[in-house]
Each structure stands twice: as structure tokens, then as C-alpha cells.
Enzyme design. Structure first.
Site, short mmCIF file in Angstrom:
data_model
loop_
_atom_site.label_atom_id
_atom_site.label_comp_id
_atom_site.label_asym_id
_atom_site.label_seq_id
_atom_site.Cartn_x
_atom_site.Cartn_y
_atom_site.Cartn_z
N MET A 135 0.86 -1.20 0.00
CA MET A 135 0.00 0.00 0.00
C MET A 135 0.88 1.24 0.00
SD MET A 135 -2.96 -1.11 2.73
CE MET A 135 -1.85 -1.81 3.94
N VAL A 136 0.78 2.00 -1.07
CA VAL A 136 1.59 3.21 -1.18
C VAL A 136 1.34 4.13 0.00
CG1 VAL A 136 1.88 5.34 -2.51
CG2 VAL A 136 1.85 3.15 -3.67
N GLN A 175 7.63 -4.79 -3.25
CA GLN A 175 6.87 -4.69 -4.50
C GLN A 175 7.38 -3.54 -5.36
OE1 GLN A 175 2.95 -2.94 -5.21
NE2 GLN A 175 2.21 -4.99 -5.73
N CYS A 219 -2.60 -2.16 -9.94
CA CYS A 219 -3.04 -0.77 -9.80
C CYS A 219 -3.90 -0.36 -10.99
CB CYS A 219 -1.84 0.17 -9.68
SG CYS A 219 -2.34 1.86 -9.38
N LYS A 265 1.30 -9.64 -8.41
CA LYS A 265 -0.03 -9.35 -7.86
C LYS A 265 -0.90 -8.89 -9.02
CE LYS A 265 -2.30 -6.54 -4.27
NZ LYS A 265 -2.77 -5.28 -4.87
N GLY A 279 -8.88 -9.11 -1.47
CA GLY A 279 -10.13 -8.42 -1.77
C GLY A 279 -11.22 -8.71 -0.76
N GLU A 317 -7.58 -2.52 3.01
CA GLU A 317 -8.30 -1.41 3.65
C GLU A 317 -8.71 -1.73 5.08
OE1 GLU A 317 -11.23 0.77 1.70
OE2 GLU A 317 -10.01 1.19 -0.04
C1 LIG Z 1 -3.89 3.23 0.54
C2 LIG Z 1 -3.76 2.13 -0.45
C3 LIG Z 1 -2.60 2.01 -1.17
C4 LIG Z 1 -2.45 0.95 -2.08
N1 LIG Z 1 -1.24 0.80 -2.71
C5 LIG Z 1 -1.02 -0.33 -3.45
C6 LIG Z 1 0.29 -0.65 -3.93
O1 LIG Z 1 1.26 0.06 -3.67
N2 LIG Z 1 0.44 -1.78 -4.66
C7 LIG Z 1 -0.61 -2.63 -4.94
O2 LIG Z 1 -0.40 -3.66 -5.61
N3 LIG Z 1 -1.85 -2.36 -4.48
C8 LIG Z 1 -2.06 -1.25 -3.72
N4 LIG Z 1 -3.29 -1.03 -3.17
C9 LIG Z 1 -4.36 -2.04 -3.39
C10 LIG Z 1 -4.35 -3.08 -2.26
O3 LIG Z 1 -3.11 -3.74 -2.16
C11 LIG Z 1 -5.46 -4.14 -2.44
O4 LIG Z 1 -5.20 -4.87 -3.61
C12 LIG Z 1 -6.86 -3.53 -2.55
O5 LIG Z 1 -7.05 -2.49 -1.62
C13 LIG Z 1 -7.92 -4.61 -2.31
O6 LIG Z 1 -7.84 -5.16 -1.02
P1 LIG Z 1 -8.97 -4.88 0.10
O7 LIG Z 1 -10.26 -5.26 -0.50
O8 LIG Z 1 -8.56 -5.72 1.28
O9 LIG Z 1 -8.91 -3.40 0.42
C14 LIG Z 1 -3.49 0.03 -2.29
C15 LIG Z 1 -4.68 0.18 -1.56
C16 LIG Z 1 -4.83 1.21 -0.65
C17 LIG Z 1 -6.10 1.32 0.12
#
Ligand SMILES: Cc1cc2nc3c(=O)[nH]c(=O)nc-3n(C[C@H](O)[C@H](O)[C@H](O)COP(=O)(O)O)c2cc1C
Length: 434
Positions: free
Chosen positions: A56-57, A112, A141, A182, A247, A271
């Protein structure tokens, strides 16, 4: 120390007879077992399953990762690292990596990266290879910045998948740690997705994380992650590489249901675990009568700040400093900020650690005065878009509507999490500011 000005070197050369390194199907299980002593309270049936904090960035920063590891998180991903910027911009590189070494407790760790040039990716990954347990390519992304940069979910569609397959093959030949990918489900459907995933594994991918949504399932159209699709991937490729489900994982009931239904080797949360780092413990689940059994949100925020004092997130910890800290406080303390605008303003204006601590003092007083009950705490920021029903499985999405939404939003889209009250948090390619 890496070279101060890395350049593409002999890793560019590709001897004809070099073959992708193959990893034992059980490499992930063995890795988890090696670190199992860090989780003495892990339920027996989960010791060999990966409980994963997502990349997560500006949010899976080092201090945050260390916090989640206290609560059964058994594998973490760094935030996405932009491979070219990592090579070309020393300031970015130093913000993103501690060359003296990450703290030993921050393992197992997968770094990553994003990019679409195999030589650049390899050069960047080689810099961190000796300090991580794996490297991952972001093919998930869905944002405009990824479309413009030709990475993330869009990379899966480039040249009918030939580009990403070639990248994976090149990295798998040269890296000494597992190379994982991913991915999202392709918008053309699960059948096409499975064909591509198989090509990735053939090319040498050692693990796949399947985000069970398409790139169109984004923002207000996020909707359900499709566990049937993830199960199909496990059926077809699970005997060759570990598969991680991503997810809509919001508590331990989800974790167990997902593992049981799909047969995956682990689950990744983003999240929900952002808001509540002890997510991988029994809390707010049916067996606890949906009561919170872990620490309250104020305690979590305090613990995070304490770790930040030791490991500031902008000094090699992959975070942007106070902006990253403010965003974490916002998510941890969401209900308090919703109810008390003064506290919310104090978080928005917190530019020093001292100011951040003052916010927590304000909340402590409010909690004491209101007779706050920790066991009644529930996820709040996670359900901000109207509840967490249908965050996984459920009916499929209407792609036509989603496409429209996606087109409407493209112009204002800036980064992996869009704009929020803290400003854009990722990928200003001009000044390398994350
Ligand atoms: C703040 C934030 C930053 C994210 N940054 C990345 C990232 O750097 N690389 C990536 O592959 N996905 C990134 N994602 C996506 C998450 O890794 C994840 O795939 C997506 O939120 C779905 O998961 P969830 O349903 O549990 O939220 C980010 C999501 C959030 C909320």
C-alpha cells in the site's frame, strides 16, 4: 551499499542457456514456518497459512508493518516502489530503503515494484534482493497514473500479455529470491485471466496474489471480490505455486471462509487492516459475538506513534513522514474524527510528532468523559462508502456501468488511493515525492 548511481550492467546480458529459477511449491510454507516463533499465539491451523498485509503506497510503511506483525500478520509487502525512480533519484531511493538493513523483526518481507522495463526492474530489485524474502510486480493498480506509466493492471493487457510474461521470465532467470506477481482479474473474463496466469507461472512466477476484482472495480464501483474466480485459479495452478487471495477481507471470519472456500495458501488484507492492524486476531467475529477483543483504536494509534519515533516512516521506511502518519491516524481514529471536528482539524494540521501526540491526548479525554467502551468498537473508515456487504463473492458487476464511471473519473484520478484530505499520496513523478 548499492552503487550510488546504479546503471544497467551485466544483469542486462542474457545468456542463451539461462533458465528461470524454479522454487519449491512449498517455499512460502517453509518461510512461514521459519518465522513461526514470532507468532506464539497463532491458531494451530493458520501457522502454515500466510496472513498478509497488502502493498500500500504510503500506508504499508515500516512502522505500520511492525505494528501489524504484533498481531499475527505473518507476511508483509512494502508499498509499491517505482523501479525507475528508485534507480535514478537518490532522494527517493533513500526514502524507500535503509541500506544499513531493515530491522530483523520486519520479516518475512516482499518488496513490490512497478515498471514495464525488465532491465530497470531487475536493476532496482537487485538492490534490495539481499534484504527481502521475495520481490513482487504490481499488476493490480487500476489508476490513471498506472495507465500513463504503463504499469499496474494495464501491464497485464500490454501486447496480449507478452510484455509481462517476458518481464517475469527475465526476472526469474536473474533473481535469487522468488518473483511473484499481484494481479487483478482481466476485464475480458476469468478464462482469459487463467490463460495469462498460467503463462506467468510457466515463465517463472513463484507466487500469484489474485485480487478478485477487475481494474474497473475501483472507487465507488469497488464492489465484491470474486472468490469463485480465485478458487478457479487455485484449482488450475495451486499445485504449482502458492496462491494468495486478496479483496474484501475484513475480519477473521472472512479469513477462514475465504481459505475454506478457495483453498488458497494465504489471504491479503488492505483497507480493513489499515483501519484495524490486529485484524488477524479473533475480534469482531461471530465467535466473539462481534465484540472487539483486541486493543482499542486509541491504543493502536499510540503504539503506531511510538514505533514511528524509533523508525520514522520517511527514513528508509517507505512512507512520506508526517503525511503518512496523519493518514494512518485518520484511519485508526475515524469514528472520533467523524464525531469531533476539532479533533479532525487537529489531525489535518499535525505537522510534528508533538502535534500528533496532542491529538491522542484530546481523544483520550473524550473517551474518558464519554465512558468509551473498547469492546463496542467497529470498523468505520472501512465501511465509509456505505457498508461492507458484498465486499467479496456476491453478484458480478455491471461492466458497462463501471466502464462509464471509470471514464468519468479518469481525468481527476491521480494515484493509487486518489486524493484525500492529505493530498495525493503517490507517484508525483516530477519531483519524486511520495
Ligand atoms: C492506501 C492504499 C494504497 C495501495 N497501494 C497499493 C500498492 O502500492 N500496490 C498494490 O499492488 N496495491 C495497492 N493497493 C491495493 C491493495 O493492495 C489491495 O489490492 C486492494 O485495496 C484490495 O484489497 P482490500 O479489499 O482488502 O482493500 C493500495 C490500496 C490502498 C487502500
Amino acid at each position: 551499499m548499492p552503487p550510488s548511481n546504479p546503471s544497467v550492467t551485466e544483469t542486462n546480458r542474457e545468456p542463451e542457456d539461462l533458465v528461470p529459477r524454479r522454487w519449491d511449491r512449498d517455499w512460502l510454507r517453509q518461510l512461514l514456518r521459519k518465522h513461526a516463533h514470532n507468532h506464539p499465539n497463532m491458531p494451530f491451523d493458520l501457522v502454515e497459512k500466510a496472513l498478509v498485509v497488502a502493498p500500500m503506497v504510503d500506508a504499508s510503511d515500516l512502522p505500520y508493518r511492525l505494528l501489524t506483525r504484533r498481531y499475527n500478520t505473518s507476511l508483509c509487502f512494502t508499498p509499491m516502489i517505482h523501479a525507475r525512480m528508485f534507480l535514478e533519484k537518490p532522494g527517493y531511493r533513500h526514502k524507500f530503503w535503509k541500506y544499513s538493513g531493515m530491522p530483523p523483526e520486519d520479516r518475512p518481507l516482499i518488496a513490490q515494484f512497478c515498471g514495464n522495463d525488465k532491465h530497470v526492474l531487475l536493476e532496482a530489485m537487485k538492490i534490495v534482493e539481499h534484504q527481502v524474502d521475495g520481490v513482487d510486480i504490481n499488476c493490480g493498480c487500476p489508476q490513471m497514473i498506472a495507465k500513463r506509466g504503463g504499469y499496474g493492471a494495464f501491464l497485464l493487457e500490454e501486447e496480449n500479455g507478452d510484455l509481462i510474461v517476458d518481464i517475469v521470465g527475465h526476472l526469474a532467470k536473474h533473481m535469487n529470491v522468488p518473483v511473484s506477481v499481484k494481479v487483478r482479474i482481466l476485464t475480458s473474463g476469468i478464462e482469459d485471466s487463467l490463460v495469462l496466469y498460467k503463462r506467468l507461472v510457466d515463465a517463472g512466477a513463484a507466487m500469484l496474489t489474485i485480487h478478485g476484482r477487475t481494474r474497473l472495480q475501483n472507487k465507488v464501483f469497488t464492489g465484491a471480490a470474486n472468490w469463485d474466480h480465485i478458487r478457479e485459479v487455485v484449482n488450475q495452478l495451486g499445485d504449482r505455486v502458492p496462491i494468495i487471495a486478496n479483496g474484501g477481507i475484513s475480519n477473521m471470519d472472512d479469513v477462514k471462509r475465504c481459505m475454506q472456500y478457495t483453498g488458497v495458501d494465504g489471504v491479503m488484507s488492505s483497507e480493513a487492516i489499515l483501519e484495524y492492524p490486529p485484524l488477524f486476531t479473533e475480534t469482531n467475529v461471530s465467535s466473539t459475538d462481534y465484540k472487539r477483543t483486541g486493543p482499542g483504536r486509541l491504543q493502536i494509534a499510540e503504539d503506531y506513534l511510538k514505533i514511528c519515533e524509533k523508525y520514522p516512516p520517511d527514513q528508509g521506511g517507505q512512507g512520506s513522514g508526517m503525511k503518512c502518519i496523519r493518514a494512518h491516524l485518520h484511519r485508526f481514529l475515524h469514528p472520533d474524527l467523524q464525531a469531533h471536528s476539532g479533533v479532525r482539524d487537529a489531525v489535518v494540521g499535525a505537522c510534528t510528532m508533538e502535534a500528533a501526540w496532542k491529538v491522542l491526548n484530546m481523544i483520550r479525554i473524550i473517551h474518558e468523559d464519554s465512558g468509551h467502551i473498547i469492546t463496542d468498537e467497529q470498523l468505520s473508515w472501512y465501511v465509509r462508502h456505505g457498508g461492507n456487504a458484498e465486499r467479496h463473492s456476491g453478484p458480478g458487476r455491471n461492466y458497462e456501468d463501471e466502464k462509464k464511471c471509470s471514464a468519468d473519473e479518469e481525468e481527476e484520478d491521480t494515484c493509487c488511493m486518489g486524493r484525500d484530505m492529505f493530498g495525493p499520496v503517490c507517484g508525483d513523478e516530477e519531483n519524486g515525492d511520495y
